[in-house]
Scaffold this motif. Structure first.
Motif, mmCIF file in Angstrom:
data_model
loop_
_atom_site.group_PDB
_atom_site.id
_atom_site.type_symbol
_atom_site.label_atom_id
_atom_site.label_comp_id
_atom_site.label_asym_id
_atom_site.label_seq_id
_atom_site.Cartn_x
_atom_site.Cartn_y
_atom_site.Cartn_z
ATOM 1 N N ARG A 142 44.260 -126.773 -53.680
ATOM 2 C CA ARG A 142 44.083 -127.874 -52.681
ATOM 3 C C ARG A 142 44.926 -127.521 -51.479
ATOM 4 O O ARG A 142 44.581 -127.874 -50.375
ATOM 5 N N ILE A 143 45.913 -126.802 -51.758
ATOM 6 C CA ILE A 143 46.791 -126.307 -50.353
ATOM 7 C C ILE A 143 46.094 -125.403 -49.492
ATOM 8 O O ILE A 143 45.927 -125.509 -48.234
ATOM 9 N N THR A 144 45.080 -124.649 -50.193
ATOM 10 C CA THR A 144 44.115 -123.722 -49.168
ATOM 11 C C THR A 144 43.313 -124.732 -48.631
ATOM 12 O O THR A 144 42.805 -124.392 -47.298
ATOM 13 N N ALA A 145 42.639 -125.533 -49.148
ATOM 14 C CA ALA A 145 41.774 -126.473 -48.448
ATOM 15 C C ALA A 145 42.566 -127.221 -47.120
ATOM 16 O O ALA A 145 41.869 -127.439 -46.070
ATOM 17 N N LEU A 146 43.676 -127.675 -47.675
ATOM 18 C CA LEU A 146 44.324 -128.626 -46.502
ATOM 19 C C LEU A 146 44.872 -127.846 -45.190
ATOM 20 O O LEU A 146 44.871 -128.469 -44.475
ATOM 21 N N THR A 200 54.207 -133.226 -50.358
ATOM 22 C CA THR A 200 53.143 -134.160 -51.188
ATOM 23 C C THR A 200 52.649 -133.344 -52.258
ATOM 24 O O THR A 200 52.361 -133.769 -53.424
ATOM 25 N N GLU A 201 52.144 -132.144 -51.931
ATOM 26 C CA GLU A 201 51.394 -131.532 -53.178
ATOM 27 C C GLU A 201 52.426 -130.916 -54.154
ATOM 28 O O GLU A 201 52.021 -130.641 -55.314
ATOM 29 N N THR A 202 53.594 -130.469 -53.756
ATOM 30 C CA THR A 202 54.586 -129.966 -54.593
ATOM 31 C C THR A 202 54.922 -131.022 -55.722
ATOM 32 O O THR A 202 55.044 -130.996 -56.911
ATOM 33 N N LEU A 203 55.365 -132.346 -55.094
ATOM 34 C CA LEU A 203 55.535 -133.367 -56.103
ATOM 35 C C LEU A 203 54.560 -133.744 -56.713
ATOM 36 O O LEU A 203 54.709 -134.159 -58.020
ATOM 37 N N ASP A 204 53.313 -133.687 -56.280
ATOM 38 C CA ASP A 204 52.038 -134.164 -57.198
ATOM 39 C C ASP A 204 51.838 -133.145 -58.173
ATOM 40 O O ASP A 204 51.630 -133.455 -59.114
ATOM 41 N N PRO A 253 53.304 -140.985 -60.589
ATOM 42 C CA PRO A 253 53.122 -142.210 -59.709
ATOM 43 C C PRO A 253 52.108 -141.834 -58.350
ATOM 44 O O PRO A 253 52.337 -140.901 -57.721
ATOM 45 N N LEU A 254 51.363 -142.874 -58.094
ATOM 46 C CA LEU A 254 50.427 -142.756 -57.073
ATOM 47 C C LEU A 254 51.098 -142.969 -55.736
ATOM 48 O O LEU A 254 50.820 -144.002 -55.056
ATOM 49 N N GLY A 255 52.221 -142.279 -55.330
ATOM 50 C CA GLY A 255 52.999 -142.504 -54.220
ATOM 51 C C GLY A 255 52.170 -142.138 -52.805
ATOM 52 O O GLY A 255 51.355 -141.386 -52.742
ATOM 53 N N HIS A 256 52.621 -142.743 -51.883
ATOM 54 C CA HIS A 256 51.998 -142.445 -50.309
ATOM 55 C C HIS A 256 52.747 -140.942 -50.138
ATOM 56 O O HIS A 256 53.579 -140.437 -50.659
ATOM 57 N N PRO A 257 52.088 -140.417 -49.038
ATOM 58 C CA PRO A 257 52.557 -138.981 -48.742
ATOM 59 C C PRO A 257 53.816 -138.986 -48.384
ATOM 60 O O PRO A 257 54.622 -139.774 -47.791
ATOM 61 N N GLN A 258 54.636 -137.951 -49.107
ATOM 62 C CA GLN A 258 56.062 -137.454 -49.000
ATOM 63 C C GLN A 258 56.730 -138.725 -49.795
ATOM 64 O O GLN A 258 57.835 -138.741 -49.640
ATOM 65 N N CYS A 259 56.244 -139.325 -50.529
ATOM 66 C CA CYS A 259 56.740 -140.324 -51.488
ATOM 67 C C CYS A 259 57.852 -139.500 -52.402
ATOM 68 O O CYS A 259 57.235 -138.462 -53.045
ATOM 69 N N ARG A 260 59.090 -140.145 -52.682
ATOM 70 C CA ARG A 260 59.990 -139.522 -53.555
ATOM 71 C C ARG A 260 60.002 -139.951 -54.959
ATOM 72 O O ARG A 260 60.960 -139.508 -55.921
ATOM 73 N N CYS A 261 59.115 -140.826 -55.349
ATOM 74 C CA CYS A 261 59.044 -141.440 -56.928
ATOM 75 C C CYS A 261 58.799 -140.595 -57.726
ATOM 76 O O CYS A 261 58.087 -139.530 -57.555
ATOM 77 N N SER A 262 59.097 -140.923 -59.057
ATOM 78 C CA SER A 262 58.760 -139.980 -60.361
ATOM 79 C C SER A 262 58.199 -140.921 -61.542
ATOM 80 O O SER A 262 58.419 -142.010 -61.208
ATOM 81 N N ARG A 263 57.782 -140.461 -62.388
ATOM 82 C CA ARG A 263 57.496 -141.186 -63.747
ATOM 83 C C ARG A 263 58.654 -140.492 -64.933
ATOM 84 O O ARG A 263 58.572 -139.425 -65.015
#
Length: 346
Positions: A142-146, A200-204, A253-263
């Motif tokens: 994903r990082i490569t594509a983005l 976003t990608e590291t938190l995801d 959690p399906l947070g928005h970009p740069q969201c800091r939430c966790s499960r």
């Protein structure tokens, strides 16, 4: 089943530690971007000052395209952006791998904190390695594509700014300086996108690994809880989603970009697990109660005047603050419900 102070403390420490890993990536990328710009700005300045000396109007596209010094500086900028893109990929991929490994350890500790004393489970991290490796590989792809369009888009933006031009001043150096400011903004557009990708990608990756670890422990779990950082930086959607319970099969959690939430995993009740014991009190804070107790200034900072007025009037409910949306080329996320939609439904 109960989230004790220890459970909440472990969850808070876990996401804070993940944040530190991401912050290190952000600092590295920001420093590299500044260094790259500093390396090309001298050549750009010299080329622009020479082009503007004695000019009565901003040079046309043909003049700009034929100036070897200017084109050389722009090509150097593109080369620098290519190198920065490679740095993004390596830094974010490494961080994602680190956080995926950390997530497995974090989930085990959070689960154990909800079980009766002396009933902690054996470490099962080794069983998760295949899933963690798969998550890391997907994140790298994903990082490569983005990041692939970053050089092209920033280069295009810089050349577009040059063609657009600026009003000529009396001093070529002052005019060049104003144009350089526009070019720097275009160059740094890649940085802003890079930082969004990094966060976003590291938190995801962390969240996906947490989900894999929870699935591995599904025998003792009833689901997962959405935990937000309940501070003035949190958006209304994150505040509204805090404390909601979800099945293990639901991603997030399906947070928005740069969201800091966790499960955070929630265990089954002690009696459902076969322990004839009374559980401690559940201490998950109620976000709406906490919000209502905040000073007015902080409430406005989080929610904004129009949204807060609707909430105070009882025209909207707490759950109305967040809505799920679909995004082309990305996953779904929960974002703040626009005021116009809240007003329409009020």
């Amino acid at each position: 089943m109960a989230f004790t102070s220890r459970t909440l403390g472990l969850a808070r420490v876990a996401i804070t530690a993940a944040g530190r890993v991401i912050d290190n990536v952000v600092r590295t990328l920001t420093a590299a971007w500044v260094k790259a710009w500093d390396a090309i700005v001298e050549a750009l300045t010299a080329a622009l000052e020479r082009l503007l000396t004695g000019a009565q109007q901003w040079p046309g596209r043909r003049t700009l395209d034929r100036d070897h010094a200017l084109q050389g500086a722009l090509n150097d900028a593109a080369t620098a952006l290519d190198a920065l893109t490679d740095l993004i990929r390596s830094q974010v991929s490494a961080a994602a791998s680190t956080l995926a490994q950390q997530a497995a350890r974090d989930q085990a500790a959070i689960i154990d904190s909800q079980l009766p004393p002396g009933e902690q489970r054996a470490d099962r991290t080794a069983f998760l390695q295949r899933a963690i490796d798969a998550i890391t590989a997907r994140t790298r792809q994903r990082i490569t594509a983005l990041t692939r369009p970053l050089t092209r888009d920033a280069d295009t933006a810089m050349r577009r700014e040059l063609v657009r031009g600026v009003t000529l001043g009396r001093n070529p150096r002052d005019t060049a300086r104003r144009m350089l400011s526009n070019l720097e903004h275009a160059f740094n557009g890649g940085l802003n996108r890079a930082l969004t990708i990094a966060r976003t990608e590291t938190l995801d990756a962390y969240r996906q690994a947490a989900a894999a670890a929870q699935e591995d422990s599904r025998g003792v779990l009833s689901g997962w809880i959405w935990l937000a950082k309940l501070d003035s930086r949190g958006c209304p959607a994150c505040w509204a989603m805090h404390g909601t319970e979800h099945p293990l099969t639901e991603p997030g959690p399906l947070g928005h970009p740069q969201c800091r939430c966790s499960r955070a995993p929630r265990t089954k009740s002690w009696r459902d697990l076969g322990f004839d014991l009374d559980e401690p009190e559940d201490l998950i804070p109620d976000a709406e109660t906490l919000f209502r107790a905040l000073p007015r200034e902080q409430q406005l900072q989080i929610m904004g005047a129009a949204r807060l007025a609707l909430f105070d009037q009882g025209a909207i409910a707490w759950r109305d603050l967040a809505r799920r949306r679909s995004n082309d080329g990305w996953r779904d996320d929960f974002a703040v419900t626009p005021v116009r939609d809240l007003t329409r439904s009020a």
